[in-house]
Design an enzyme around this catalytic site. Structure first.
Site, PDB file in Angstrom:
ATOM      1  N   TRP A   1       0.652  -1.195   0.201  1.00 18.06           N
ATOM      2  CA  TRP A   1      -0.084   0.164   0.151  1.00 18.06           C
ATOM      3  C   TRP A   1       0.622   1.219   0.283  1.00 18.06           C
ATOM      4  CZ3 TRP A   1       0.033   3.773   3.455  1.00 18.06           C
ATOM      5  CH2 TRP A   1      -1.666   4.876   3.399  1.00 18.06           C
ATOM      6  N   HIS A   2       2.330   1.303   0.723  1.00 19.04           N
ATOM      7  CA  HIS A   2       2.781   2.513   0.667  1.00 19.04           C
ATOM      8  C   HIS A   2       3.379   2.484  -0.552  1.00 19.04           C
ATOM      9  CE1 HIS A   2       2.163   2.487   5.250  1.00 19.04           C
ATOM     10  NE2 HIS A   2       2.835   3.355   5.302  1.00 19.04           N
ATOM     11  N   GLY A   3       3.735   1.616  -1.040  1.00 16.71           N
ATOM     12  CA  GLY A   3       4.693   2.269  -2.659  1.00 16.71           C
ATOM     13  C   GLY A   3       4.830   1.115  -3.287  1.00 16.71           C
TER      14      GLY A   3
END
Lengths: 481, 562
Positions: free
Chosen positions: A328-330
């Site tokens: 989700w963060h990248g």
């Protein structure tokens, strides 16, 4: 538009406040919706169309799911089995599909190209719409909640659109769930006390971001940027600076969002609760980016079975949940590894039967120190641009015998302002876990709290404005997520 | 009855005030957001700050105002800049921040400026030999490269006989090291070996062709320490320092021309725009140390003609009124006649920098029959111009300040190398239409060969090209020279591949293997230095500014000496 820009602070916010409070009650939501779409248009440009499509599709999905779940005028939930599942799967596919396309397609094509360069040789890089991870998760949680009967369906498009696009939380959270503010969208009260409270919280967040986070940011950049020369002491200093920067940047943004919500009569969930005072990694995740942790818990971990199916399944579910958190963060191996790293520690804690009850002061201090060290080691992977860079950084953290010279950039960045802010930031971040200044300022009427509020309004906020006016623009870190 | 009323009011009053006190901080913050209303009283101050300190026009309102333009981020970015530039008392905010940092935090270093002792300021980026690039401290490899280039310069210089002279202007910190902070001294020490090697070799090579100002400055300082040669808060010479420079220059060309009686004292004090104060953000211009004004006046010499480019003016004031004197690109020419007073005969060209600004040019011109001044960064200073100059001028003086010495030696030989001189041969060259493009171009990027240039154009994204290069030796280091015309102040990134890095991670072009260099609007000749072992194809050149046309004249890769 970012909250710490002059355009937002001196033009957008005052104008929206005036427009909102002079509007009749019936059009207050519409005023906020128009302002929010303009806010997104400013930073997201043509992607505003995509935001509107996402809102509309999820709103329709909500209606569809609701129709499958309810029958006639009866308010009791009735399960319609397969059709509802189709609707729910469609919502997942649509939202994760959109998120996957914009956020991960570049990454995936790069991986494929690495193996076989001819497959995607003409691939054009996709530009990431700002805040997509946040508003996609919000919209998806709504559809799931409607399907599960946790929240009633919203039949008005404009009200649902306001929930998704409301500007304080649109691009960097907190991830607000529909159930948290459904009633507030319908009706909410306003008072000078709320305005004052909201403005103070906003000011507090701005001070955290502009005065502290931005001051130490250059120190972190001078060590973490690719190619930056490193040494043992420089690596540890840069890591400490990044630890402070990330917390004050992100929690400052959340404070601003919560404060802005309060100005307009909303109450958003808290997003941070002194994360660096955690005594275990599970405790850390109860305190860091709490709305994301709760989202992952409720919509990934628990549906997978949570901890109800034995140890093996629990470990598997935890691993999946943290892998998802990382992704989700990248779109980068670093984030994936960071998610696995945290998931691994959580599994170790669970496996070892670690409980955090009845700890003595010495044990608490020891546990906090160990947890902080583990979290900091995780930030190395998180901040590095490639896995190779992270490995190189770790080597310098360990190798104390290496040359201890600092690069020119680091010497520049390590000025008195950075030293002072790192010290203040470190002290605030490492205070006992029970002290939460943001929340304390919200509810306390003690003379100490009033004194702190006056200090923020009379010194901190003007200083933050001074830095905003005189500084170059600096974007919030969490926009990239 | 009376008692109860008193009681209730005494209870009520503290309650009201407590509520008001609780509300006050938030409402005070709210009031601060009305700050733009101060614009009513700040207009003249703001305009002055932008014009004088920042030396630029305020950013304009977005040009494109039709509906669809407002669906693009670019318009909002321009609108933000427009708003930022018009914030009331912005200059005052910048100065307040500076004052707070200096006086409350005791900061002694601000990006490019070092706060020395006794209020002296130093331009930090001049401690090494150049003012741009990654940090300011040079390494031995670059010095080696520069010295390698020196031989091409010498070949050219020798071919022009003795008429080409180099005037090396010392940096302020070299002449006044006593006011440097300890931090600055430490930095200087790091670049000392490289600087010494370069000066020594260059000095040896030039022999009498070098107009050495070091000794002149040192002796002038020793003789009259009260007459400061540099402004304490500026990188440049004071009027006395300029006199010392001009004296050395004139004496080196003609030993009997200089007459100390030509030096006049104005009697007043200068009001200068102090560059280091500007960099710090101050609008105040007066130096804390008032320096007397000196100037040169030769009796019997009269300026007959003044030309700015092709346009003739009767006086400098007239040219200044037309706004032509601040232009770096134009050549400023003076033609003198005299009633028997000797002048340096023939035509003289001075390739100058900011140490010879208009007032110094005018003073100095009194010693020349005909003198043209061209700025070292002028667009007019093309390769062709330099070769023509060798034929057209009797004397050529290249004035270069210490901090630009390295880039001077890196770039000038390139101009001078016209093919007759045996220069180094690039191992990879894409020049004048021989461009071979491989792989993909950037999104919406188009290229065409036009008049020997490779034009790279993009409407929406950052344009880039990929280059197929031969496998390079793992034991060697390389340099890529790029000649490009940029539409704006910009940055170009060179992404390269290396066996040394963890390519298996799948990052085809990673920021970990990227070198960034700044571009100025117009022509640029820049060099990337690559030290990673085992460089291999492809490489990518990406222009960060986004849309626009970048005209690439040449790309050359050179192997650096061991």
């Amino acid at each position: 538009m970012v909250f710490s820009s002059a355009s937002f602070l001196f033009y957008f916010l005052p104008l929206v406040l005036v427009a909102y409070f002079v509007s009749p009650k019936s059009v207050k939501n519409a005023t906020l919706l128009i302002a929010s779409l303009f806010f997104y248009l400013w930073g997201g440009g043509r992607f505003t169309g995509m935001l509107l499509i996402s809102i509309t599709v999820n709103w329709l999905m909500g209606l569809w799911v609701d129709r499958c779940g309810f029958q006639g005028k009866d308010t009791k939930l009735r399960h319609r089995g397969s059709l509802k599942k189709v609707a729910l799967v469609s919502a997942w596919v649509f939202n994760i599909g959109v998120l996957g396309y914009y956020k991960y397609a570049n990454f995936l094509t790069e991986q494929v190209n690495a193996i076989s360069p001819s497959i995607f040789s003409d691939w054009d890089e996709i530009i990431l719409p700002i805040g997509i991870s946040f508003f996609t998760f919000q919209a998806l949680s709504y559809v799931i909640d409607v399907a599960q009967g946790i929240t009633p369906v919203q039949k008005r498009w404009d009200k649902f659109a306001l929930y998704v696009a409301f500007f304080p939380q649109l691009i960097a959270g907190p991830i607000v769930r529909y159930r948290d503010i459904a009633n507030q969208i319908e009706r909410r009260s306003h008072s000078w006390a709320k305005v004052s409270q909201g403005m103070t919280r906003f000011a507090y967040g701005l001070v955290k971001k502009v005065v502290i986070a931005d001051s130490v940011a250059r120190v972190a950049e001078a060590t973490f940027d690719p190619g930056a020369p490193l040494s043992f002491s420089a690596a540890w200093l840069g890591l400490a600076a990044y630890m402070v920067q990330l917390y004050f940047d992100f929690s400052g943004y959340s404070d601003m969002a919560i404060g802005l919500g309060r100005l307009f009569g909303f109450r958003f969930p808290e997003n941070f609760c002194r994360p660096y005072s955690a005594i275990s990694i599970s405790d850390f995740w109860r305190r860091w980016h709490m709305t994301l942790s709760q989202w992952i818990r409720d919509y990934i971990y628990i549906p997978l079975g949570g901890s109800r199916q034995g140890n093996g399944a629990t470990y598997r579910n935890l691993a999946i949940a943290f892998l998802f958190t990382g992704i989700w963060h990248g779109a980068n191996w670093t984030f994936i590894l960071w998610g696995i790293y945290h998931g691994g520690w959580i599994i170790v804690e669970r496996w070892s039967g670690w409980k955090r009850r009845n700890l003595s002061l010495t044990q608490t201090v020891f546990c906090r120190a160990i947890t902080l060290l583990i979290v900091m080691m995780g930030w190395v992977i998180f901040r590095s641009e490639t896995v190779g860079d992270a490995v190189n950084y770790y080597q310098h953290l360990i190798n104390s015998g290496a040359n201890n010279a600092w690069s020119m950039d680091l010497q520049d960045a390590w000025n008195r302002q950075a030293q002072l802010c790192l010290m203040i930031g470190g002290v605030i971040a490492l205070l006992p876990g029970e002290i939460n200044l943001g929340r304390y300022l919200d509810w306390s009427t003690s003379s100490f709290a009033t004194g702190v509020k006056f200090a923020i309004a009379g010194v901190g906020f003007p200083l933050a404005l001074l830095l905003t006016i005189s500084n170059e623009f600096s974007a919030f870190l969490y926009f990239q997520f | 009855m009376t008692t109860s009323r008193r009681k209730s009011s005494s209870v009520l009053l503290p309650k009201i005030s407590a509520k008001a006190i609780a509300l006050a901080p938030g409402l005070l913050c709210l009031c601060l957001l009305s700050y733009p209303l101060l614009k009513v009283v700040s207009s003249s101050f703001d305009a002055n700050y932008l014009e004088v300190v920042e030396k630029r026009e305020p950013k304009r309102f977005p040009k494109r105002t039709y509906f669809s333009a407002w669906l693009r981020k670019r318009n909002y970015r321009q609108l933000s800049e427009f708003i930022d530039d018009r914030l009331p008392f912005r200059g005052l905010a910048i100065q307040t921040k500076q004052v707070l940092a200096e006086n409350i935090l005791g900061e002694s270093r601000f990006t490019a400026v070092d706060m020395g002792k006794n209020g002296w300021l130093y331009y930090r980026l001049s401690y090494g030999l150049e003012e741009t690039g990654d940090g300011n401290l040079i390494d031995g490899e670059r010095v080696e490269y520069a010295l390698n280039n020196l031989q091409y310069f010498l070949q050219w210089q020798t071919a022009q006989r003795r008429k080409v002279r180099v005037m090396a202007v010392p940096n302020k910190h070299t002449i006044y090291p006593e006011y440097l902070s300890k931090q600055a001294r430490d930095d200087l020490e790091k670049s000392q070996p490289g600087r010494e090697t370069l000066y020594e070799k260059f000095g040896e090579s030039q022999d009498k062709r070098l107009i050495d100002l070091w000794d002149a400055h040192e002796s002038a300082k020793k003789k009259s320490p009260e007459k400061l040669l540099y402004f304490p808060e500026d990188t440049h010479h004071s009027s006395w320092g300029s006199i010392v420079l001009m004296r050395s220059l004139v004496q080196s060309l003609s030993s009997d021309l200089w007459n100390p009686k030509d030096i006049k004292v104005h009697g007043g004090y200068g009001n200068w725009g102090l560059d280091l104060k500007h960099i710090l953000g101050y609008a105040a211009f007066e130096s804390e140390q008032e320096l007397p004004l000196f100037y040169l006046e030769r009796s019997g010499v009269e300026t007959e003609r003044i030309l700015v480019g092709d346009r003739e003016f009767s006086s400098l004031a007239e040219a200044a009124d037309k706004g032509l004197l601040g232009d770096r690109d134009s050549i400023l020419s003076f033609l003198q006649n005299s009633d028997g007073v000797p002048l340096i005969p023939g035509r003289t060209l001075v390739i100058r920098d900011s140490f010879l600004e208009v007032s110094q040019q005018k003073s100095l011109s009194q010693y020349f029959q005909s003198v043209d001044y061209i700025h070292a960064q002028s667009k007019s200073l093309s390769q062709e111009f330099i070769h023509q100059s060798a034929k057209n001028y009797d004397t050529i003086i290249i004035a270069v300040v210490e901090r630009n010495f390295l880039s001077f030696l890196e770039t000038l030989p390139r101009y001078l190398n016209d093919g007759n001189i045996q220069g180094e041969k690039p191992i990879f060259q894409q020049i004048n239409g021989n461009f071979e493009l491989i792989g993909k171009l950037g999104e919406k990027t188009k290229t065409k060969i036009d008049n020997g240039f490779l034009e790279v154009t993009s409407r929406k994204a950052k344009p880039f090209i990929t280059l197929k290069i031969p496998q390079l030796n793992a034991e060697k280091s390389y340099k890529l020279n790029l000649s490009v015309e940029s539409p704006r102040l910009d940055r170009v990134d060179l992404y390269y591949q290396s066996d040394y890095q963890l390519e298996l991670l799948g990052e085809k072009f990673s920021p970990a293997r990227r070198i960034s260099l700044g571009l100025k609007p117009g022509e640029n000749n820049i060099s990337f230095f690559l030290q990673s072992a085992g460089l291999r194809s492809p490489w990518k050149l990406q222009f960060e500014g986004g849309e626009g046309t970048y005209k690439i004249e040449s790309i050359e890769i050179f192997e650096l000496p061991d």
